[in-house]
Design a protein around this motif. Structure first.
Motif, short mmCIF file in Angstrom:
data_model
loop_
_atom_site.label_atom_id
_atom_site.label_comp_id
_atom_site.label_asym_id
_atom_site.label_seq_id
_atom_site.Cartn_x
_atom_site.Cartn_y
_atom_site.Cartn_z
N SER A 78 0.85 -1.20 0.00
CA SER A 78 0.00 0.00 0.00
C SER A 78 0.87 1.24 0.00
N ILE A 79 0.33 2.32 -0.54
CA ILE A 79 1.04 3.60 -0.49
C ILE A 79 1.25 3.98 0.98
N GLY A 80 2.48 4.37 1.30
CA GLY A 80 2.81 4.70 2.69
C GLY A 80 3.54 3.60 3.44
N ASP A 81 3.58 2.39 2.87
CA ASP A 81 4.31 1.29 3.53
C ASP A 81 5.80 1.64 3.64
N ARG A 82 6.36 1.38 4.80
CA ARG A 82 7.81 1.53 5.00
C ARG A 82 8.47 0.21 4.59
N VAL A 83 9.49 0.29 3.75
CA VAL A 83 10.07 -0.93 3.17
C VAL A 83 11.59 -0.83 3.04
#
Length: 321
Positions: A78-83
């Motif tokens: 999802s947009i905003g996921d920290r990866v």
């Protein structure tokens, strides 16, 4: 977006800070806004032309930590996921695209700095120790280049696994206290380690030796590798090939195993997911950490490369994007 571009092989001065087009994602890919990227020795080798042909202009860099800003349809992200991710087409840039198979979520408890320090060195080290070397608690192991990123990680992982005798080697004995603080029992130089390893093992030799240096270090390693022992060869930072003979292995029942994270990313990326999950958990629970030698701004990538080439650092060098 801003990126570090290379148009020819050469010293650190071939790296230029420029404006380029933001990458476009395809099926099964996502776009990530980069917070930090790490500088790995493989970047130096690629910059000077020791790692295959240069398809110029190119962007260096293997791994990043950042935030997803665009996904393909039906994405698991999802947009905003920290990866963390191993991007396509380089990492020294404000935005990168990556195959979702090489993107891994990180928890809010893990800082972007630690996250950026870990992908290449921690996933590689975990696979080297547990899958390739299959190290046991009773083994005597030798870790070459023990003060570098992979060396720092291998020592901590071996300590965590309860390995009884961990020996590190360094180019400069001034790094010994740093390496011992990570968990090594003994630290020697490349000049003396063969005799020292035989001495502390009653001439039996080490069970597993991890060699990312090659050149003369490979033959010296074989001189102190035990019967039924394994030499794990995963790099040649010396710039020279190590020499092996069939007689080095058959009568002594010893093994030579090779491994490349780059090859595995390209040909068997699914293999990385379970390992990434394990090391992310170890970092987020503070069981592992990587000392960060220095953080440079992206536009100062050339200075970061010069520090790596000086070998006058301990831990990981990062670029803040």
């Amino acid at each position: 977006m801003k990126a570090i571009i290379q148009r020819e092989f050469g010293d650190a001065n071939v790296l230029t800070y420029e404006d380029i087009e933001q990458p476009k994602i395809g099926d099964g890919e996502c776009l990530i806004k980069v917070s930090y990227t790490s500088v790995n020795y493989a970047d130096i080798k690629k910059r000077i032309g020791n790692k295959g042909q240069g398809n110029f202009p190119l962007i260096l860099g293997l791994d990043i930590a950042g935030t997803i800003v665009e996904t393909a349809p039906d994405s698991k992200f999802s947009i905003g996921d920290r990866v963390i991710a191993f991007p396509k087409g380089g990492a020294y840039a404000e935005y990168v695209r990556a195959n979702e198979k090489l993107v891994f979520k990180i928890p809010d408890t893990l800082s972007f700095e630690q996250a950026a320090a870990m992908p290449t060195v921690s996933i590689l080290s975990y696979m080297l120790l547990h899958e390739i070397g299959q190290v046991k608690m009773t083994d005597t192991i030798v870790i070459h280049s023990a003060a570098g990123g992979v060396g720092s990680m291998l020592i901590q992982l071996a300590k965590l696994a309860g390995v009884e005798r961990i020996i590190g080697t360094v180019g400069n004995i001034d790094k010994a206290s740093y390496v011992k603080k990570l968990g090594a029992n003994m630290v020697y130089t490349y000049e003396t380690f063969t005799e020292e390893v035989l001495n502390v093992t009653n001439n039996q030799g080490a069970n597993i030796i991890f060699d990312s240096v090659a050149g003369d270090v490979t033959s010296k390693s074989l001189d102190c590798l035990a019967f039924y022992g394994t030499l794990v060869q995963f790099g040649n930072s010396s710039g020279k090939a190590g020499q092996l003979k069939t007689s080095d292995v058959h009568s002594s029942c010893r093994n030579i195993k090779g491994f490349s994270l780059g090859t595995t990313r390209a040909h068997d990326p699914i293999r990385l997911a379970p390992v990434a999950e394990k090391v992310i958990e170890l970092f987020s629970s503070k069981q592992l950490s990587l000392p960060i030698a220095q953080i440079f701004n992206l536009e100062d990538a050339a200075a970061a490369h010069q520090l790596i080439e000086s070998r006058n650092y301990e831990g990981k060098v990062l670029l803040k994007v």
